[in-house]
Each structure stands twice: as C-alpha cells, then as structure tokens.
Enzyme design. Structure first.
Site, PDB file in Angstrom:
ATOM      1  N   ASP A  68      54.497  92.134 -22.379  1.00  0.00           N
ATOM      2  CA  ASP A  68      54.984  91.013 -23.192  1.00  0.00           C
ATOM      3  C   ASP A  68      54.089  89.781 -23.037  1.00  0.00           C
ATOM      4  O   ASP A  68      53.522  89.552 -21.956  1.00  0.00           O
ATOM      5  CB  ASP A  68      56.409  90.642 -22.787  1.00  0.00           C
ATOM      6  CG  ASP A  68      57.428  91.687 -23.223  1.00  0.00           C
ATOM      7  OD1 ASP A  68      57.071  92.528 -24.074  1.00  0.00           O
ATOM      8  OD2 ASP A  68      58.551  91.668 -22.695  1.00  0.00           O
ATOM      9  N   PRO A  69      53.965  88.975 -24.093  1.00  0.00           N
ATOM     10  CA  PRO A  69      53.134  87.759 -24.000  1.00  0.00           C
ATOM     11  C   PRO A  69      53.515  86.861 -22.829  1.00  0.00           C
ATOM     12  O   PRO A  69      52.642  86.264 -22.194  1.00  0.00           O
ATOM     13  CB  PRO A  69      53.389  87.073 -25.341  1.00  0.00           C
ATOM     14  CG  PRO A  69      53.688  88.195 -26.280  1.00  0.00           C
ATOM     15  CD  PRO A  69      54.463  89.198 -25.462  1.00  0.00           C
TER      16      PRO A  69
END
Length: 364
Positions: A68-69
């Site tokens: 995930d970012p």
C-alpha cells in the site's frame, strides 16, 4: 577488472519502497533508471520486442505483491525471466513493524481513513496490550477490511464502498497464521508524535509499535482495528514498515547470512556505480540458480524434472480472491470463472436469426 558489458542480467531482487509511494511508481522509477544503464543494456538488446507496451515500459518487469502507498519497506521485483517467479512470493511469509494508536477507529482501519468511532483509552497500559497480543498468535481467524481488493461478485470490495453501495455480502473471516506478534515499543499519551486523522497535534492517547511475522493474505490494518476492540477501546494503524519478505530485508547489514538487503531509493539516485554494484551480484546469483533451459520444455532432462518436482512439493499455498487456490487444473478453471469465461461466456441473442432467415433476407 571483469567485463560485465555483455552479460545479460535478469532475475529477482528487493527494493525498499518509501512511504506514500505506490508500487506502480516504484516500477516506473526502475524502468527509467535501468533503461539507459550499462548494467541492463545486454538485456535490452536480447529481450523480445515489447511492441504492445508503451515507450516507458522498456523491460518486462513486475512485483511480487502490492505494498500500500502508506506502507514502506520491501517490495520484491522481477525483471526479465525473474517475472515468472513472482507468483511464489505472493504466498511467502512477511515481517512487519506497525504503529497502532488507540482512542479512535477509521473506516479504512488506518490513518488515511475517516474516523468512525471514538472510545476511552485511559485504561490501556503496556501490560494490558501484551496480555491481549497472545490471542493474535498462532492460527487465528481474521476478517478483511472493507477497503480491500478482495472481490465480491467480480467487483473489489473497496469499489462498493467508494461508490456508496452496500456490499452484496460481508467479507468472510479467513484462517491466518501468525508466527510472531511482539510489542517492541510503548508510547504513553503525550509522549509521541502520532496524530489522529484530520489532526495536526499528537493524539491524547497511547500508542504501541508491534512486530508481526505473518502468512500471506494477512491484513495488518485489520489486526490494528481488532487490537483496539480486544482492549475494550478503538484503534487504527498509523504507520507500517515491511521489514522482510522471503529472503529480502531492509536491514543493512542483514540480520542473517541467508537474507539480502533491498536496494534503496538513495542507491538509485546515487547512480549506477552504487546501485549496480549492489544489484549485479544478486542477479548473477539468481541466474546461476535458474539457468536458461534450452530446447522444448517437454524434453526436460532428469535433473530439471527433479528440480521442478521439489519446487512443486515445497511450493507454499496461494490465495485467489481470498480463498486458497484449488489443487487441480479442473478445479482452478471452475474457481476462476469456468472454461468459457469472458467473451466466450456471453449469452446468445434473445431471438437468434436462423441461417434460412439470413438467406431469405439476402435474396429478397
């Protein structure tokens, strides 16, 4: 000095992804960095033409599981023939360090979401958290967050939420295995810099840093959410670092001889003399362990057949849309939508025109 100019390098390596950078952005940076390099010039010359790809997709490249970012840490990358081995990394164990902050929960179970509930956290102590962590070790049941890529009726669960739609059915709890769940740092309220979503000042609630070694498919966000409930409060994840995936780690030097340190953005920005010196030995080792097979695949020699048999025996179980991948080919076809899925599965027209009617229309 040994000449590397004509050696085709490909394989699998690790990149230390910074927080708030997407996994796709990491691949794009690698593509642009490697395209003009001498290290990968032989691969660029000898690889098949990629006519169907955009100009910035120079090499065949992929990653072994999205990060995930929000999260930082190890992202496994394959280049050239290495992309064929990426699927096995989807099912390997991973180690994380996460910070969980108490007092509020969010719709996404992390600090990027909107606060959905608040609860008292004054009663939460280090001793209480350590006591509750015991129920998260071993084999457990875990419900995925609604903000996930798991599909319901062919649509990602997060898409239903973003469009304001009700989920057709709730995501089912899944069996997970946790090898390690250890409290490594405790933060009293007022003695940390972690803020609640939408706030700028440190939250008036305790927080804790926890180390997790888990199986494939484990959601650290769900763990952070569930820990608050176990402590009779609310909580969410405020940071996440994947410190290890398979044999790749962010530690430099690595914790043990069987681990390899991932290259960093600082290495990539420093130039080919820096990242090339770190990456070249890793890829040469991969090529030595995965020699290019000459001839037809059905004409494998005995050593190759033996190697593939061992790989099948020890291959970790993998998931497909939240469930374990079926064992047999026939079961996998059914699990993935049937033999005639897609365009071959379209229903015939409501009133099909017969051949005789077509002929009459033409001759009329």
């Amino acid at each position: 000095m040994e000449d590397h100019s004509e050696r085709v390098l490909e394989g699998v390596f690790g990149v230390a992804k910074p927080a708030f950078v997407s996994s796709a952005d990491v691949l794009q940076k690698l593509q642009s960095t490697f395209a003009s390099s001498g290290t990968f010039a032989p691969l660029l010359q000898h690889q098949p033409k990629r006519t169907s790809k955009s100009d910035d997709q120079v090499f065949r490249m992929g990653h072994g599981g999205t990060l995930d970012p929000l999260a930082a840490g190890v992202l496994i990358v394959g280049i050239g023939r290495g992309t064929k081995q990426l699927q096995q990394y989807l099912a390997c164990s991973k180690t994380y360090e996460t910070v969980v902050i108490f007092g509020t929960s969010t719709d996404s179970y992390d600090c990027t979401g909107v606060i959905t509930a608040r609860a008292n956290s004054e009663h939460i102590t280090r001793e209480l958290v350590e006591e509750k962590l015991a129920q998260f070790r071993g084999t457990i049941q875990q419900a995925p967050p609604v903000y996930s890529a798991l599909k319901i009726d062919g649509i990602k669960a997060c898409e239903y939420v973003r469009q304001g739609k009700e989920l057709p059915r709730q995501l089912e709890s899944r069996e997970m295995h946790v090898d390690e769940c250890t409290l490594i740092e405790w933060y009293d309220a007022g003695h940390h810099e972690f803020a609640w979503p939408g706030g700028d000042s440190p939250a008036p609630a305790p927080a804790v840093r926890i180390k997790l070694t888990v199986c494939s498919g484990f959601y650290v966000r769900s763990f952070a959410h569930d820990l608050g409930i176990a402590c009779q409060s609310r909580s969410h994840m405020t940071s996440l670092l994947r410190t290890r995936q398979a044999t790749f780690t962010v530690s430099d030097p690595p914790e043990s001889l069987d681990l390899v340190t991932a290259i960093t953005y600082a290495d990539l920005d420093a130039g080919e003399d820096v990242w090339g010196a770190k990456l070249r030995p890793q890829l040469e080792g991969w090529i030595g362990a995965n020699p290019l097979i000459q001839g037809h695949v059905n004409g494998r020699d005995e050593n190759t057949r033996r190697k593939l048999a061992v790989e099948r025996e020890f291959k970790p179980r993998q998931r497909f849309r939240g469930e374990w991948v079926a064992e047999t080919k026939q079961e996998r076809i059914k699990q993935q939508g049937g033999k005639y899925k897609g365009k071959w599965g379209r229903k015939p027209a409501a009133n099909p025109v017969s051949l005789d009617e077509q002929h009459d229309a033409i001759t009329a």
